[in-house]
Design a protein around this motif. Structure first.
Motif: not given
Length: 165
Positions: A88-107
């Motif tokens: 996100r910080n280097v302007g690749r927010a779309t890739e960040a969204v894809s990565l985080l949408e597939a991520f589940s919260d954890d302990a």
């Protein structure tokens, strides 16, 4: 992972103040060299020090190599979030969204991924969805207004739906 190495990594982070960037990178590089070449934990720690110093472009490939190399344990969820933040910080927010949408919260990280997802969604112009993600993550922490904030977040997900009072 070697407990002694992990303790020294923990000490490194506890003592780090960011005043000597070159020294920090040198110290972490020396610690990483104690591990076998391509060690996911060492790659993650190297990425983290670059990220800490604002060198996201150097951190990104190291995070990716650590994850691709099988990084596990508590470092894995941190690496995913930190990689997404760096993207996100280097302007690749779309890739960040894809990565985080597939991520589940954890302990280990709790709902931190949702905060970074909201930021990335905002950056790509999906403001309504960013607010919905942020409110949904926040709602469980509100002792008096959790139900109301949850309802408002749901309303954002489904425009036109009336929120509960």
């Amino acid at each position: 992972m070697d407990e002694s190495w992990d303790r020294r990594i923990e000490s490194f982070w506890n003592e780090t103040d960011g005043r000597d960037p070159e020294g920090l990178i040198a110290r972490m590089t020396n610690l990483a060299r104690e591990r076998p070449e391509g060690d996911p934990g060492a790659l993650y720690e190297l990425a983290s020090v670059h990220d800490f110093l604002g060198h996201e472009n150097q951190a990104i490939p190291l995070y990716q190599a650590a994850l691709d190399g099988g990084l596990d344990g508590e470092r894995r969820p941190q690496a995913v979030i930190q990689l997404a933040s760096s993207l996100r910080n280097v302007g690749r927010a779309t890739e960040a969204v894809s990565l985080l949408e597939a991520f589940s919260d954890d302990a280990t990280t709790g709902s931190a991924s949702q905060a970074f997802l909201a930021l990335a969604l905002f950056d790509i112009g999906r403001s309504r969805e960013a607010l919905q993600v942020a409110l949904t993550a926040l709602a469980p922490t509100l002792p008096l207004y959790s139900r109301a904030v949850t309802a408002y977040a749901e309303e954002l997900e489904e425009p036109g739906r009336q929120a509960l009072p």
